[in-house]
Design an enzyme around this catalytic site. Sequence first.
Site, mmCIF file in Angstrom:
data_model
loop_
_atom_site.group_PDB
_atom_site.id
_atom_site.type_symbol
_atom_site.label_atom_id
_atom_site.label_comp_id
_atom_site.label_asym_id
_atom_site.label_seq_id
_atom_site.Cartn_x
_atom_site.Cartn_y
_atom_site.Cartn_z
ATOM 1 N N PHE A 194 -15.377 3.596 7.477
ATOM 2 C CA PHE A 194 -14.312 4.034 7.039
ATOM 3 C C PHE A 194 -13.797 3.728 5.495
ATOM 4 O O PHE A 194 -12.741 4.159 5.194
ATOM 5 C CB PHE A 194 -13.193 2.964 7.969
ATOM 6 C CG PHE A 194 -13.105 1.565 7.336
ATOM 7 C CD1 PHE A 194 -12.639 1.131 6.534
ATOM 8 C CD2 PHE A 194 -13.828 0.877 8.572
ATOM 9 C CE1 PHE A 194 -12.905 -0.597 6.294
ATOM 10 C CE2 PHE A 194 -13.946 -0.728 8.138
ATOM 11 C CZ PHE A 194 -13.351 -1.084 7.146
ATOM 12 N N ARG A 244 3.104 -6.994 8.947
ATOM 13 C CA ARG A 244 2.116 -5.841 9.976
ATOM 14 C C ARG A 244 2.714 -5.785 11.337
ATOM 15 O O ARG A 244 2.966 -4.634 12.007
ATOM 16 C CB ARG A 244 0.632 -6.096 9.747
ATOM 17 C CG ARG A 244 0.139 -5.947 8.437
ATOM 18 C CD ARG A 244 -1.358 -6.612 8.231
ATOM 19 N NE ARG A 244 -2.222 -5.832 6.936
ATOM 20 C CZ ARG A 244 -3.196 -6.468 6.707
ATOM 21 N NH1 ARG A 244 -3.710 -7.505 7.586
ATOM 22 N NH2 ARG A 244 -3.767 -6.093 5.647
ATOM 23 N N HIS A 254 -1.773 -5.817 1.697
ATOM 24 C CA HIS A 254 -2.860 -6.510 1.073
ATOM 25 C C HIS A 254 -2.621 -7.695 0.827
ATOM 26 O O HIS A 254 -1.840 -7.932 0.001
ATOM 27 C CB HIS A 254 -3.922 -5.565 0.014
ATOM 28 C CG HIS A 254 -4.819 -6.563 -0.624
ATOM 29 N ND1 HIS A 254 -5.771 -6.761 0.161
ATOM 30 C CD2 HIS A 254 -5.056 -7.203 -1.506
ATOM 31 C CE1 HIS A 254 -6.804 -7.439 -0.618
ATOM 32 N NE2 HIS A 254 -6.220 -7.815 -1.809
ATOM 33 N N GLU A 291 -9.030 -10.503 -8.145
ATOM 34 C CA GLU A 291 -8.115 -9.175 -7.513
ATOM 35 C C GLU A 291 -6.897 -9.201 -8.758
ATOM 36 O O GLU A 291 -6.783 -8.193 -9.382
ATOM 37 C CB GLU A 291 -7.684 -9.335 -6.499
ATOM 38 C CG GLU A 291 -8.681 -9.072 -5.524
ATOM 39 C CD GLU A 291 -8.339 -9.355 -3.843
ATOM 40 O OE1 GLU A 291 -7.183 -9.628 -3.687
ATOM 41 O OE2 GLU A 291 -9.248 -9.247 -2.974
ATOM 42 N N LYS A 294 0.663 -0.927 0.068
ATOM 43 C CA LYS A 294 -0.093 -0.139 0.078
ATOM 44 C C LYS A 294 1.048 1.435 0.051
ATOM 45 O O LYS A 294 2.123 1.166 0.095
ATOM 46 C CB LYS A 294 -1.082 -0.155 1.172
ATOM 47 C CG LYS A 294 -2.012 -1.275 1.124
ATOM 48 C CD LYS A 294 -2.904 -1.421 2.383
ATOM 49 C CE LYS A 294 -3.818 -2.490 2.389
ATOM 50 N NZ LYS A 294 -4.684 -2.408 3.470
ATOM 51 N N ASN A 311 -2.098 -0.152 7.349
ATOM 52 C CA ASN A 311 -1.197 -1.430 7.659
ATOM 53 C C ASN A 311 -0.511 -2.125 6.620
ATOM 54 O O ASN A 311 -0.279 -3.437 6.248
ATOM 55 C CB ASN A 311 -2.423 -2.443 8.086
ATOM 56 C CG ASN A 311 -3.278 -2.649 7.139
ATOM 57 O OD1 ASN A 311 -3.325 -2.241 6.028
ATOM 58 N ND2 ASN A 311 -4.305 -3.383 7.572
ATOM 59 N N ARG A 318 -1.523 -14.568 3.818
ATOM 60 C CA ARG A 318 -2.036 -13.923 5.025
ATOM 61 C C ARG A 318 -1.736 -14.282 6.316
ATOM 62 O O ARG A 318 -1.405 -13.435 7.265
ATOM 63 C CB ARG A 318 -3.698 -14.824 5.023
ATOM 64 C CG ARG A 318 -4.397 -14.451 3.949
ATOM 65 C CD ARG A 318 -5.134 -13.086 3.976
ATOM 66 N NE ARG A 318 -6.070 -12.947 4.857
ATOM 67 C CZ ARG A 318 -6.959 -11.992 4.840
ATOM 68 N NH1 ARG A 318 -7.000 -10.862 4.096
ATOM 69 N NH2 ARG A 318 -8.061 -11.614 5.900
ATOM 70 N N TYR A 339 -12.359 -2.922 -3.123
ATOM 71 C CA TYR A 339 -12.819 -3.001 -1.771
ATOM 72 C C TYR A 339 -14.436 -2.824 -1.668
ATOM 73 O O TYR A 339 -14.991 -2.431 -0.682
ATOM 74 C CB TYR A 339 -12.085 -1.887 -0.886
ATOM 75 C CG TYR A 339 -10.871 -2.035 -0.454
ATOM 76 C CD1 TYR A 339 -10.347 -3.136 0.192
ATOM 77 C CD2 TYR A 339 -9.864 -1.168 -0.961
ATOM 78 C CE1 TYR A 339 -9.119 -3.451 0.773
ATOM 79 C CE2 TYR A 339 -8.349 -1.411 -0.470
ATOM 80 C CZ TYR A 339 -8.303 -2.601 0.262
ATOM 81 O OH TYR A 339 -6.734 -2.954 0.774
ATOM 82 N N THR A 347 -5.220 -7.844 10.659
ATOM 83 C CA THR A 347 -5.518 -6.524 10.108
ATOM 84 C C THR A 347 -4.933 -5.208 10.856
ATOM 85 O O THR A 347 -4.491 -4.517 10.320
ATOM 86 C CB THR A 347 -7.037 -6.513 9.839
ATOM 87 O OG1 THR A 347 -7.339 -7.819 9.038
ATOM 88 C CG2 THR A 347 -7.518 -5.359 9.159
HETATM 89 P P1 GDP Z 1 -7.488 -7.220 5.491
HETATM 90 O O1 GDP Z 1 -8.020 -8.445 4.625
HETATM 91 O O2 GDP Z 1 -6.645 -7.843 6.850
HETATM 92 O O3 GDP Z 1 -6.750 -6.474 4.704
HETATM 93 O O4 GDP Z 1 -8.542 -6.441 6.227
HETATM 94 P P2 GDP Z 1 -10.003 -6.142 5.513
HETATM 95 O O5 GDP Z 1 -10.502 -6.836 4.382
HETATM 96 O O6 GDP Z 1 -11.019 -6.351 6.701
HETATM 97 O O7 GDP Z 1 -10.002 -4.407 5.397
HETATM 98 C C1 GDP Z 1 -9.385 -3.992 4.284
HETATM 99 C C2 GDP Z 1 -8.639 -2.953 4.575
HETATM 100 O O8 GDP Z 1 -9.465 -1.859 4.957
HETATM 101 C C3 GDP Z 1 -7.617 -3.040 5.857
HETATM 102 O O9 GDP Z 1 -6.610 -3.878 5.426
HETATM 103 C C4 GDP Z 1 -7.373 -1.590 6.418
HETATM 104 O O10 GDP Z 1 -6.602 -0.888 5.334
HETATM 105 C C5 GDP Z 1 -8.717 -1.121 6.096
HETATM 106 N N1 GDP Z 1 -9.635 -1.225 7.367
HETATM 107 C C6 GDP Z 1 -10.270 -2.302 7.791
HETATM 108 N N2 GDP Z 1 -10.989 -2.097 9.160
HETATM 109 C C7 GDP Z 1 -10.574 -0.541 9.333
HETATM 110 C C8 GDP Z 1 -11.158 0.345 10.280
HETATM 111 O O11 GDP Z 1 -11.465 0.051 11.172
HETATM 112 N N3 GDP Z 1 -10.341 1.576 10.130
HETATM 113 C C9 GDP Z 1 -9.527 1.999 8.991
HETATM 114 N N4 GDP Z 1 -9.038 3.235 9.022
HETATM 115 N N5 GDP Z 1 -9.422 1.193 7.924
HETATM 116 C C10 GDP Z 1 -9.710 -0.154 7.842
HETATM 117 MG MG MG Z 2 -9.240 -8.229 3.128
#
Ligand code: GDP
Ligand code: MG
Length: 160
Positions: free
Chosen positions: A68, A113, A126, A137, A20, A123, A96, A60, A102
């Site tokens: 968010f 991370r 992805h 993707e 990212k 973080n 992962r 996304y 996350t």
């Molecule tokens: P990942 O698969 O671990 O990347 O997590 P998710 O698919 O749940 O979310 C996608 C991305 O959205 C995360 O990697 C974060 O960059 C962002 N994100 C998720 N939850 C939050 C949150 O509560 N706050 C913020 N600011 N960003 C979030």
């Molecule tokens: Mg995800």
Amino acid sequence: VPRRKIVASSEVEQSYIMIKPDGVQRGLVGEIISRFEKKGFLLKGLKLFQCPKDLAQEHYKDLKDRPFFPKLIDYITSGPVVCMAWEGDGVVASARKLIGATNPLQAEPGTIRGDLAVQTGRNVVHGSDSPDNGKREIALWFKEGELCQWESVQTPWLIE
Ligand code: GDP
Ligand code: MG
């Protein structure tokens, strides 16, 4: 050592991994790529790319109703990202694990991370969450001809 047959890509599991904008700005590109290289997965695609807003929203889309979401789209489009396609049996789940939870404060030490970030909103990387999403993707982020079909000389030393 016998050469393994080159299997058509569609048969092999692939994960879309993306560094990212914070990872690029913080100079972590080499460090992050290195972890997947050293693990032993095969790099099939790689590019530095400024993501347009509509692509970020499509990527996304499952999160579009979350509070968010606007901040997430601003974050992902705030600077160049590094797009990668990594291949190998079990690559999606393994990536992962290499990436970690996350929320970087909950991510285990030793994960990307866990070692390199402090906030969910920054973080650094992805990784696809299922083989189907890996395919979806990669098709979304790469154009025809941007992936390379090649065989690593390391393969027979990684896979029996
Ligand atoms: P990942 O698969 O671990 O990347 O997590 P998710 O698919 O749940 O979310 C996608 C991305 O959205 C995360 O990697 C974060 O960059 C962002 N994100 C998720 N939850 C939050 C949150 O509560 N706050 C913020 N600011 N960003 C979030
Ligand atoms: Mg995800």
